[in-house]
Enzyme design. Structure first.
Site, PDB file in Angstrom:
ATOM      1  N   GLN A  74       0.825  -1.205   0.000  1.00  0.00           N
ATOM      2  CA  GLN A  74       0.000   0.000   0.000  1.00  0.00           C
ATOM      3  C   GLN A  74       0.863   1.262   0.000  1.00  0.00           C
ATOM      4  O   GLN A  74       0.481   2.295   0.564  1.00  0.00           O
ATOM      5  CB  GLN A  74      -0.938  -0.007   1.209  1.00  0.00           C
ATOM      6  CG  GLN A  74      -2.081  -0.988   1.087  1.00  0.00           C
ATOM      7  CD  GLN A  74      -2.998  -0.688  -0.086  1.00  0.00           C
ATOM      8  OE1 GLN A  74      -3.170   0.460  -0.484  1.00  0.00           O
ATOM      9  NE2 GLN A  74      -3.586  -1.728  -0.648  1.00  0.00           N
ATOM     10  N   SER A  75       1.982   1.205  -0.666  1.00  0.00           N
ATOM     11  CA  SER A  75       2.913   2.336  -0.689  1.00  0.00           C
ATOM     12  C   SER A  75       2.308   3.585  -1.323  1.00  0.00           C
ATOM     13  O   SER A  75       1.914   3.583  -2.491  1.00  0.00           O
ATOM     14  CB  SER A  75       4.170   1.934  -1.464  1.00  0.00           C
ATOM     15  OG  SER A  75       4.980   3.049  -1.731  1.00  0.00           O
TER      16      SER A  75
END
Length: 329
Positions: A74-75
């Site tokens: 989920q960068s």
């Protein structure tokens, strides 16, 4: 006059500063203000785009047509890189820690919508070999007659740090416009580039702000080294030497909780409290942990000698949605 590298303009700047009236009154400590770097854009929202403006300018100046970077599933940084690449007609390759899930949501969904090529590596390879892996991919790109630019995790590099060098310049200008003086600027620390850029500016402008980081992973010793490295890399772009004493790097340790991207009930409650009191949404990975740390330190009396604190909201809204099951209502 300090000359810093040129940037490409992508973010909506300057971002506004707001006073958190109700939570400041509730805590009965310093007045808390928030800088809305979550509003630097939509697809390009958050602190990463400030750093990417400098990285991508350097990439384009070097004739690169492909951006390679890395992060967690989920960068925010990978999503912002993918969005910037799409906007500029570049290719993005993002190297993510973990494995390809059955469904895409949050930032990972946006990575795919934005046309990024996603590569998956194990947690062990990410920890120990991510830079080597990205440079190997860059060699693959070169073999096809293209040219790649490798951006480290979080764009926390010497060139990327200038995003928050210029952000502190922006804050100083806003202080003059608002008639406010901030005693401290507080930020979540996840890779060190944002803190490093702020501290570099604080040392060179100079300003009297305390730059305080609250780490969301690793520990104080790790980030002292990481921030020092970033600032040393930044010095290569300046026309003057830079020496930052170790004691100038302020890290408040102790709020990592269960670990990176893992939440505790009290952190989630802090996110809910701020949302209901002020209409400001934090994320559970970075700003939620850091703001929880700020609140707890105010309650402990750590900042009793300060009048005004500025908390930088570094974004992360899209990463909130995959954590929806963690909240209780």
């Amino acid at each position: 006059m300090i000359t810093i590298p040129e940037r490409i303009i992508l973010a909506n700047l300057p971002t506004k500063i707001e006073k958190l009236e109700r939570i400041s009154a509730q805590l009965q400590g310093p007045s808390i203000y928030i800088k809305r770097d979550d509003q630097t854009g939509t697809e390009l929202s958050g602190n990463k785009i400030r750093k990417l403006e400098y990285c991508i300018r350097e990439a384009i100046d070097q004739g690169c047509d492909t951006l390679i970077t890395c992060g967690g599933i989920q960068s925010n940084h990978c999503r912002a890189t993918a969005a910037a690449a799409a906007k500029l007609g570049l290719k993005a390759i993002v190297v993510l820690r973990g494995h390809d899930p059955d469904t895409y949501e949050g930032n990972l969904l946006l990575d795919h919508l934005l046309g990024a090529e996603v590569r998956w590596i194990s947690s062990e390879d990410y920890r120990d070999h991510r830079m080597d892996i990205m440079h190997t991919i860059a060699d693959e790109v070169s073999a096809k007659g293209q040219q790649a630019y490798v951006i480290p995790e979080g764009a926390s590099s010497g060139i990327g740090a200038f995003g928050y060098f210029s952000a502190l310049q922006e804050i100083v200008q806003q202080e003059q416009e608002l008639g406010i003086s901030f005693d401290a600027v507080i930020v979540a620390v996840g890779s060190g580039g944002t803190h490093g850029g702020l501290l570099l500016a604080q040392q060179l402008l100079p300003t009297s702000h305390r730059i305080i980081g609250i780490n969301v992973c690793d520990d104080e010793d790790y980030f002292i080294k990481a921030i020092t490295t970033v600032i040393e890399e930044s010095a290569h772009y300046l026309d003057q030497s830079v020496t930052i004493p170790t004691e100038a790097i302020e890290i408040i340790d102790g709020y990592v909780g269960k670990g990176y991207a893992q939440s505790q009930p009290q952190e989630l409650q802090c996110i809910k409290d701020l949302a209901s009191l002020e209409g400001v949404i934090l994320d559970p990975v970075y700003t939620g942990k850091a703001f929880y740390g700020l609140v707890e330190e105010i309650r402990k009396g750590t900042f009793q000698d300060l009048q005004n604190i500025l908390f930088i909201h570094t974004g992360g809204l899209y990463g909130l949605f995959p954590h929806s099951a963690s909240f209780e209502f």
